[in-house]
Scaffold this motif. Structure first.
Motif, PDB file in Angstrom:
ATOM      1  N   PHE B  34       0.658  -1.301   0.027  1.00 24.99           N
ATOM      2  CA  PHE B  34      -0.133  -0.305   0.068  1.00 24.99           C
ATOM      3  C   PHE B  34       0.869   1.391   0.117  1.00 24.99           C
ATOM      4  O   PHE B  34       1.725   1.664  -0.088  1.00 24.99           O
ATOM      5  CB  PHE B  34      -0.737   0.090   1.652  1.00 24.99           C
ATOM      6  CG  PHE B  34      -1.640  -1.799   1.397  1.00 24.99           C
ATOM      7  CD1 PHE B  34      -1.254  -2.354   1.931  1.00 24.99           C
ATOM      8  CD2 PHE B  34      -3.056  -0.920   1.300  1.00 24.99           C
ATOM      9  CE1 PHE B  34      -2.284  -3.303   2.762  1.00 24.99           C
ATOM     10  CE2 PHE B  34      -3.904  -2.549   1.654  1.00 24.99           C
ATOM     11  CZ  PHE B  34      -2.901  -3.277   2.261  1.00 24.99           C
ATOM     12  N   TYR B  36       0.448   5.255   1.089  1.00 21.31           N
ATOM     13  CA  TYR B  36      -0.557   6.226   1.949  1.00 21.31           C
ATOM     14  C   TYR B  36       0.112   7.796   1.756  1.00 21.31           C
ATOM     15  O   TYR B  36       1.529   7.540   2.069  1.00 21.31           O
ATOM     16  CB  TYR B  36      -1.395   5.405   2.946  1.00 21.31           C
ATOM     17  CG  TYR B  36      -1.444   4.589   3.386  1.00 21.31           C
ATOM     18  CD1 TYR B  36      -1.367   3.939   3.529  1.00 21.31           C
ATOM     19  CD2 TYR B  36      -3.123   4.553   3.514  1.00 21.31           C
ATOM     20  CE1 TYR B  36      -1.772   2.691   3.973  1.00 21.31           C
ATOM     21  CE2 TYR B  36      -4.079   3.460   3.887  1.00 21.31           C
ATOM     22  CZ  TYR B  36      -3.823   2.723   3.797  1.00 21.31           C
ATOM     23  OH  TYR B  36      -4.123   1.202   4.505  1.00 21.31           O
ATOM     24  N   GLN B  38      -0.582  11.325   3.410  1.00 23.07           N
ATOM     25  CA  GLN B  38      -1.153  12.191   4.726  1.00 23.07           C
ATOM     26  C   GLN B  38      -0.792  13.755   3.975  1.00 23.07           C
ATOM     27  O   GLN B  38       1.517  14.067   4.086  1.00 23.07           O
ATOM     28  CB  GLN B  38      -0.383  12.052   6.418  1.00 23.07           C
ATOM     29  CG  GLN B  38      -0.744  12.780   6.946  1.00 23.07           C
ATOM     30  CD  GLN B  38      -0.395  12.586   8.388  1.00 23.07           C
ATOM     31  OE1 GLN B  38       0.685  11.458   8.419  1.00 23.07           O
ATOM     32  NE2 GLN B  38      -0.921  12.036   9.238  1.00 23.07           N
ATOM     33  N   GLY B  41      -1.525  17.634   8.571  1.00 20.87           N
ATOM     34  CA  GLY B  41      -2.004  17.663  10.127  1.00 20.87           C
ATOM     35  C   GLY B  41      -3.856  17.081   9.028  1.00 20.87           C
ATOM     36  O   GLY B  41      -4.800  17.690  10.550  1.00 20.87           O
ATOM     37  N   GLN B  42      -3.451  16.335   8.438  1.00 20.19           N
ATOM     38  CA  GLN B  42      -4.689  15.134   8.577  1.00 20.19           C
ATOM     39  C   GLN B  42      -4.355  13.909   8.588  1.00 20.19           C
ATOM     40  O   GLN B  42      -2.774  13.411   9.271  1.00 20.19           O
ATOM     41  CB  GLN B  42      -5.199  15.722   7.250  1.00 20.19           C
ATOM     42  CG  GLN B  42      -5.324  16.691   6.640  1.00 20.19           C
ATOM     43  CD  GLN B  42      -6.735  17.537   4.955  1.00 20.19           C
ATOM     44  OE1 GLN B  42      -6.602  16.622   4.544  1.00 20.19           O
ATOM     45  NE2 GLN B  42      -5.893  18.786   4.828  1.00 20.19           N
ATOM     46  N   GLY B  43      -5.408  13.136   8.544  1.00 25.21           N
ATOM     47  CA  GLY B  43      -5.066  11.968   8.419  1.00 25.21           C
ATOM     48  C   GLY B  43      -5.160  10.894   7.391  1.00 25.21           C
ATOM     49  O   GLY B  43      -4.223  11.896   6.496  1.00 25.21           O
ATOM     50  N   LEU B  44      -4.208   9.948   7.305  1.00 24.86           N
ATOM     51  CA  LEU B  44      -4.046   8.868   6.111  1.00 24.86           C
ATOM     52  C   LEU B  44      -5.052   8.671   4.903  1.00 24.86           C
ATOM     53  O   LEU B  44      -5.715   8.347   5.263  1.00 24.86           O
ATOM     54  CB  LEU B  44      -3.046   7.527   6.033  1.00 24.86           C
ATOM     55  CG  LEU B  44      -1.388   8.264   6.457  1.00 24.86           C
ATOM     56  CD1 LEU B  44      -1.592   8.774   7.718  1.00 24.86           C
ATOM     57  CD2 LEU B  44      -0.939   6.591   6.682  1.00 24.86           C
ATOM     58  N   LEU B  46      -5.503   6.407   1.452  1.00 28.29           N
ATOM     59  CA  LEU B  46      -5.060   5.564   0.160  1.00 28.29           C
ATOM     60  C   LEU B  46      -4.884   5.961  -1.049  1.00 28.29           C
ATOM     61  O   LEU B  46      -6.160   6.600  -1.376  1.00 28.29           O
ATOM     62  CB  LEU B  46      -5.641   4.278   0.254  1.00 28.29           C
ATOM     63  CG  LEU B  46      -5.459   3.465  -0.522  1.00 28.29           C
ATOM     64  CD1 LEU B  46      -3.897   2.315   0.485  1.00 28.29           C
ATOM     65  CD2 LEU B  46      -6.350   1.657  -0.471  1.00 28.29           C
ATOM     66  N   PHE B  90       3.743   7.105   2.984  1.00 30.43           N
ATOM     67  CA  PHE B  90       3.762   6.100   3.671  1.00 30.43           C
ATOM     68  C   PHE B  90       3.506   4.778   2.713  1.00 30.43           C
ATOM     69  O   PHE B  90       2.459   5.019   1.895  1.00 30.43           O
ATOM     70  CB  PHE B  90       2.547   5.918   4.924  1.00 30.43           C
ATOM     71  CG  PHE B  90       3.281   6.922   5.780  1.00 30.43           C
ATOM     72  CD1 PHE B  90       2.480   8.539   6.368  1.00 30.43           C
ATOM     73  CD2 PHE B  90       4.077   6.968   6.549  1.00 30.43           C
ATOM     74  CE1 PHE B  90       2.504   8.926   6.981  1.00 30.43           C
ATOM     75  CE2 PHE B  90       4.400   7.900   8.092  1.00 30.43           C
ATOM     76  CZ  PHE B  90       3.578   8.870   7.541  1.00 30.43           C
ATOM     77  N   PRO B 103      -0.935  -4.289   8.659  1.00 32.45           N
ATOM     78  CA  PRO B 103      -0.087  -3.629   8.179  1.00 32.45           C
ATOM     79  C   PRO B 103       0.762  -3.007   8.777  1.00 32.45           C
ATOM     80  O   PRO B 103       0.673  -2.602  10.121  1.00 32.45           O
ATOM     81  CB  PRO B 103      -0.453  -2.687   7.294  1.00 32.45           C
ATOM     82  CG  PRO B 103      -1.846  -1.547   8.124  1.00 32.45           C
ATOM     83  CD  PRO B 103      -2.583  -3.019   9.113  1.00 32.45           C
ATOM     84  N   PHE B 105       3.513  -0.641   8.562  1.00 31.62           N
ATOM     85  CA  PHE B 105       3.975   0.902   8.239  1.00 31.62           C
ATOM     86  C   PHE B 105       5.578   1.720   7.773  1.00 31.62           C
ATOM     87  O   PHE B 105       6.009   1.316   8.577  1.00 31.62           O
ATOM     88  CB  PHE B 105       3.262   2.322   8.851  1.00 31.62           C
ATOM     89  CG  PHE B 105       1.715   2.345   8.452  1.00 31.62           C
ATOM     90  CD1 PHE B 105       0.950   1.370   8.556  1.00 31.62           C
ATOM     91  CD2 PHE B 105       1.307   3.098   7.358  1.00 31.62           C
ATOM     92  CE1 PHE B 105       0.175   1.358   8.989  1.00 31.62           C
ATOM     93  CE2 PHE B 105       0.288   2.919   7.115  1.00 31.62           C
ATOM     94  CZ  PHE B 105      -0.928   2.348   7.750  1.00 31.62           C
ATOM     95  N   GLY B 106       6.286   2.181   6.843  1.00 32.31           N
ATOM     96  CA  GLY B 106       6.949   1.918   6.412  1.00 32.31           C
ATOM     97  C   GLY B 106       7.277   3.969   7.673  1.00 32.31           C
ATOM     98  O   GLY B 106       5.879   4.446   8.182  1.00 32.31           O
ATOM     99  N   ARG B 107       8.272   4.275   7.717  1.00 32.42           N
ATOM    100  CA  ARG B 107       8.259   5.926   8.275  1.00 32.42           C
ATOM    101  C   ARG B 107       7.990   6.665   7.802  1.00 32.42           C
ATOM    102  O   ARG B 107       7.893   8.131   8.485  1.00 32.42           O
ATOM    103  CB  ARG B 107       9.886   5.669   9.019  1.00 32.42           C
ATOM    104  CG  ARG B 107       9.931   5.129  10.422  1.00 32.42           C
ATOM    105  CD  ARG B 107      11.709   4.901  10.882  1.00 32.42           C
ATOM    106  NE  ARG B 107      11.313   6.676  11.569  1.00 32.42           N
ATOM    107  CZ  ARG B 107      11.955   6.969  12.565  1.00 32.42           C
ATOM    108  NH1 ARG B 107      13.161   6.424  12.545  1.00 32.42           N
ATOM    109  NH2 ARG B 107      11.688   8.254  13.178  1.00 32.42           N
TER     110      ARG B 107
END
Lengths: 114, 115
Positions: B34, B36, B38, B41-44, B46, B90, B103, B105-107
Motif C-alpha cells: 500500500f 498512503y 498524509q 495536519g490530516q489523516g492518511l 490510500l 507512507f 499492516p 508502515f514505513g517511517r
C-alpha cells in the motif's frame, strides 16, 4: 459511505491531567479499530487495536489505555499525562482479518502536553 | 515478521518534475502493498494498493507504483508533480497466507515541492 470522526481536533493539557480522545465510525459494522500516534519527525506507532466490543490489544506498554464500549466507538484514555504523550493521534478502521484490507484514517487529534 | 524501509526521509522536487519515492519490504511470501498520503495536519489517505496480477498499479491523483519482486520494492511514481502533492507518503505491507491483518508502515517520506 463510511466515515470516521475524531474529537477533539486539538487539545492542550497540563502534565498530570487526564485524557479522553474519542473516535467513532459510521456506515459500517464490526470494524477493526486502531489507535496510532505520530511523534514529530517519526512514523506511525500502533498503540492499540480492537476486533470487537471490549476486546483491546496493546502494542506498547505505557500510561495510555483504550476502550471500546460500543461497536463503532473507540476511546483512548490516560489518568495522568506525561510530556512524552504529546503527538498526533490517529484513529483508523478496517474490515476483516486479512492483510489485504486497507485502513481508513480519521482526521487526527493534535495533543500538546505542557 | 514483515518490515518496510523508506530510505529517503525528505525528497525535494520542482513543480512539474517527475517523482519517485522508494519503498523496500521484507516478507517471505507475496505481500500486500500500500501507499498512503498524509497532508499536513490530516489523516492518511490510500493512494493505491497491490494484491496480485499486474505489477504496475494505478492510483488516485495521477500516482502509480510498480511491484518488483526481485528487488523487494514497491516504488511510487508520478510523471509531473504539482505543488499540492507536498505531503508525507507512507508505504505499508500486509501479510498474506493468514498472517497478521495489521499492516506494517514505513517511517514515511516527506515530499517538498519547489515552485
Amino acid at each position: 459511505s463510511q466515515t470516521i470522526h475524531q474529537w477533539p481536533a486539538t487539545l492542550v493539557q497540563p502534565v498530570g491531567s487526564p485524557l479522553s480522545l474519542e473516535c467513532t465510525v459510521e456506515g459500517t459494522s464490526n470494524p477493526n479499530l486502531y489507535w496510532y500516534r505520530q511523534a514529530a519527525g517519526r512514523g506511525l506507532q500502533l498503540l492499540f487495536y480492537s476486533v470487537g466490543i471490549g476486546q483491546i490489544s496493546s502494542e506498547v506498554p505505557q500510561n495510555l489505555s483504550a476502550s471500546r464500549p460500543q461497536d463503532r466507538q473507540f476511546i483512548l484514555s490516560s489518568k495522568k499525562l506525561l510530556l512524552s504523550d504529546s503527538g498526533f493521534y490517529l484513529c483508523a478502521w478496517s474490515k476483516g482479518l486479512a492483510g489485504y484490507n486497507e485502513q481508513f484514517f480519521g482526521p487526527g487529534t493534535r495533543l500538546t502536553v505542557l | 515478521a514483515q518490515s518496510v524501509t523508506q530510505p529517503d526521509i525528505h525528497i525535494t522536487v520542482s513543480e512539474g518534475a517527475s517523482l519517485e519515492l522508494r519503498c523496500n519490504y521484507s516478507y517471505g511470501a507475496t505481500p500486500y502493498l500500500f501507499w498512503y498520503v498524509q497532508s499536513p495536519g490530516q489523516g492518511l489517505q490510500l493512494l493505491l494498493k497491490y494484491f496480485s496480477g499486474d505489477t504496475l498499479v494505478q492510483g488516485i491523483k495521477g500516482f502509480e507504483a510498480e511491484f518488483k519482486r526481485s528487488q523487494s520494492s514497491f516504488n511510487l511514481r508520478k510523471p509531473s508533480v504539482h505543488w499540492s502533492d507536498a505531503a508525507e507518503y507512507f508505504c505499508a505491507v500486509g501479510e498474506g497466507g493468514g498472517g497478521s491483518y495489521i499492516p506494517t508502515f514505513g517511517r514515511g517520506t516527506s515530499l517538498i515541492v519547489h515552485p
